[in-house]
Motif scaffolding. Structure first.
Motif, PDB file in Angstrom:
ATOM      1  N   GLN A 292      53.707  54.616   8.620  1.00 38.44           N
ATOM      2  CA  GLN A 292      53.080  54.388   9.970  1.00 38.44           C
ATOM      3  C   GLN A 292      51.634  55.219  10.029  1.00 38.44           C
ATOM      4  O   GLN A 292      50.472  54.932  10.255  1.00 38.44           O
ATOM      5  N   LYS A 293      51.918  56.717   9.967  1.00 32.68           N
ATOM      6  CA  LYS A 293      50.946  57.521  10.147  1.00 32.68           C
ATOM      7  C   LYS A 293      49.719  57.381   9.111  1.00 32.68           C
ATOM      8  O   LYS A 293      48.570  57.425   9.208  1.00 32.68           O
ATOM      9  N   ALA A 294      50.267  56.883   7.864  1.00 33.07           N
ATOM     10  CA  ALA A 294      49.174  56.885   6.851  1.00 33.07           C
ATOM     11  C   ALA A 294      48.190  55.369   7.051  1.00 33.07           C
ATOM     12  O   ALA A 294      46.975  55.680   7.141  1.00 33.07           O
ATOM     13  N   TYR A 295      48.883  54.346   7.635  1.00 33.38           N
ATOM     14  CA  TYR A 295      48.008  53.175   7.982  1.00 33.38           C
ATOM     15  C   TYR A 295      47.287  53.598   9.218  1.00 33.38           C
ATOM     16  O   TYR A 295      46.170  52.785   9.524  1.00 33.38           O
ATOM     17  N   GLY A 296      47.825  54.221  10.199  1.00 37.43           N
ATOM     18  CA  GLY A 296      47.060  54.700  11.232  1.00 37.43           C
ATOM     19  C   GLY A 296      45.497  55.485  10.679  1.00 37.43           C
ATOM     20  O   GLY A 296      44.514  55.064  11.267  1.00 37.43           O
ATOM     21  N   TYR A 297      45.764  56.393   9.825  1.00 36.28           N
ATOM     22  CA  TYR A 297      44.512  56.934   9.301  1.00 36.28           C
ATOM     23  C   TYR A 297      43.511  55.790   8.377  1.00 36.28           C
ATOM     24  O   TYR A 297      42.171  55.885   8.662  1.00 36.28           O
ATOM     25  N   ILE A 298      44.225  55.110   7.840  1.00 37.42           N
ATOM     26  CA  ILE A 298      43.452  54.070   6.950  1.00 37.42           C
ATOM     27  C   ILE A 298      42.703  53.123   7.735  1.00 37.42           C
ATOM     28  O   ILE A 298      41.627  52.762   7.520  1.00 37.42           O
ATOM     29  N   ASN A 299      43.295  52.655   9.041  1.00 39.35           N
ATOM     30  CA  ASN A 299      42.899  51.414   9.806  1.00 39.35           C
ATOM     31  C   ASN A 299      41.664  52.245  10.734  1.00 39.35           C
ATOM     32  O   ASN A 299      40.523  51.608  10.834  1.00 39.35           O
ATOM     33  N   ARG A 300      41.713  53.616  11.080  1.00 39.34           N
ATOM     34  CA  ARG A 300      40.803  54.122  11.587  1.00 39.34           C
ATOM     35  C   ARG A 300      39.588  54.281  10.870  1.00 39.34           C
ATOM     36  O   ARG A 300      38.186  54.191  11.143  1.00 39.34           O
ATOM     37  N   PHE A 301      39.887  54.662   9.459  1.00 36.20           N
ATOM     38  CA  PHE A 301      38.680  55.004   8.486  1.00 36.20           C
ATOM     39  C   PHE A 301      38.030  53.906   8.416  1.00 36.20           C
ATOM     40  O   PHE A 301      36.841  53.562   8.123  1.00 36.20           O
ATOM     41  N   LEU A 302      38.781  52.578   8.137  1.00 36.85           N
ATOM     42  CA  LEU A 302      38.323  51.304   7.693  1.00 36.85           C
ATOM     43  C   LEU A 302      37.174  50.738   8.794  1.00 36.85           C
ATOM     44  O   LEU A 302      36.360  49.981   8.620  1.00 36.85           O
ATOM     45  N   ASP A 303      37.771  51.021  10.111  1.00 37.66           N
ATOM     46  CA  ASP A 303      36.864  50.699  11.285  1.00 37.66           C
ATOM     47  C   ASP A 303      35.722  51.471  11.346  1.00 37.66           C
ATOM     48  O   ASP A 303      34.398  50.858  11.692  1.00 37.66           O
ATOM     49  N   GLU A 304      35.588  52.810  11.024  1.00 39.16           N
ATOM     50  CA  GLU A 304      34.575  53.548  11.039  1.00 39.16           C
ATOM     51  C   GLU A 304      33.479  53.118   9.946  1.00 39.16           C
ATOM     52  O   GLU A 304      32.278  53.080  10.234  1.00 39.16           O
ATOM     53  N   VAL A 305      34.126  52.495   8.729  1.00 44.06           N
ATOM     54  CA  VAL A 305      33.279  52.149   7.696  1.00 44.06           C
ATOM     55  C   VAL A 305      32.704  50.978   8.167  1.00 44.06           C
ATOM     56  O   VAL A 305      31.235  50.481   7.793  1.00 44.06           O
TER      57      VAL A 305
END
Length: 314
Positions: A292-305
């Motif tokens: 869950q923590k990993a996907y939190g970082y991944i989704n935030r990164f993808l949103d920023e990109v």
């Protein structure tokens, strides 16, 4: 949940110090495939990319929502030896659902039947087809993110270096999950995590050495940045990068070292070390806190990109 004494003892017992993956890899490959075999009610789209004298199978997983979706071009782990497109089926289904992106999973050729550079060349060939023929998915190039775990993260980094060096395309973003970036995992390694986490946390330094022995064509590969990305002399002009490492992983420090090397070259890099996590945690079911923590970082990164202009606004 922190790793307590009982869990440490169990992990130590499961680390299989006497098993030689160079002899047992066919069995492990079969077990991984069986464990990740697709469920009957789910039917992703299978495709092939023609490259040279062979076809590279590709499996596309669509999210549950309607409409247009950006792409995650995924390279699986398994030490370049034991993983495959079937063993990562569940991981990719979860990834598509949890990121709301289409996941394109690449079944690159495995060692030791096909040694380096077969795997990165296959991955590059698929990336090249997608980036140079954007009509395949109706996407813009900036809507495609490379992603991989472990050996797959190594391949994602290699593809980005190859793309810069060959000048045919260049990914805008990449996500590297506990990447293998160095060639030496013996006691001579410059990274403390190889010694601190290399015996009792499932993935051992001994096994990494055995995987790499099966993967490489010769000792000269260790100096090739497409084999060990930290061997690169130039880290500039690389995609915006997210690196996730695991606290109890022998590959932890080299993954973070790669992030620092990219930073020094002026590449935008975000890094997070997932606490109480072992190598391979990304393949666990989504209910686990580390996932869950990993996907939190991944989704935030993808949103920023996806929305870079937002980063410039106050």
């Amino acid at each position: 949940m922190a790793i307590n004494k009982a869990m440490r003892a169990a992990l130590k017992a499961l680390s299989y110090p006497d098993i030689d993956i160079r002899k047992t890899y066919p069995i492990e490959r079969a077990l991984r495939t069986a464990a990740g075999r697709p469920v009957l009610f789910y039917k992703p789209w299978d495709h092939v990319v023609h490259y040279g004298d062979h076809d590279i199978p590709v499996r596309i997983f669509s999210p549950e929502t309607e409409g247009e979706h950006a792409i995650l071009l995924f390279f699986h782990g398994g030490g370049w030896v034991t993983g495959n497109i079937d063993s990562y089926d569940k991981v990719c289904r979860n990834m598509a659902k949890l990121t709301d992106r289409s996941v394109v999973s690449v079944d690159y050729r495995l060692a030791p039947e096909y040694r380096f550079p077969a795997a990165p060349e296959d991955c590059y060939a698929v990336a090249r087809e997608i980036f140079l023929d954007l009509s395949l998915f109706g996407m813009r190039a900036d809507q495609i993110t490379l992603i991989g775990d472990s050996a797959g993260a190594n391949l994602a980094a290699a593809v980005s270096l190859m793309a810069r060096d060959r000048g045919e395309f260049l990914p805008r973003s990449q996500i590297l999950i506990y990447p293998a970036t160095a060639a030496d995992h013996t006691e001579n390694s410059p990274f403390p995590s190889v010694r601190e986490n290399g015996t009792d946390y499932l993935l051992t330094s001994k096994r990494i050495c055995e995987y790499m022995e099966l993967y490489r064509s010769g000792p000269e590969d260790c100096e090739n940045p497409y084999f060990a990305p930290l061997a690169a002399e130039d880290f500039s002009n690389q995609p915006q990068t997210l690196i996730l490492t695991a606290e109890y992983d022998p590959l932890r420090d080299e993954g973070e070292a790669y992030g620092e090397a990219l930073k020094r070259a002026g590449v935008p890099v975000e890094m997070h070390r997932i606490p109480d996590a072992l190598h391979g945690f990304f393949s666990l079911p989504p209910r686990f806190a580390q996932v869950q923590k990993a996907y939190g970082y991944i989704n935030r990164f993808l949103d920023e990109v996806s929305h870079p202009a937002c980063q410039d606004n106050p």
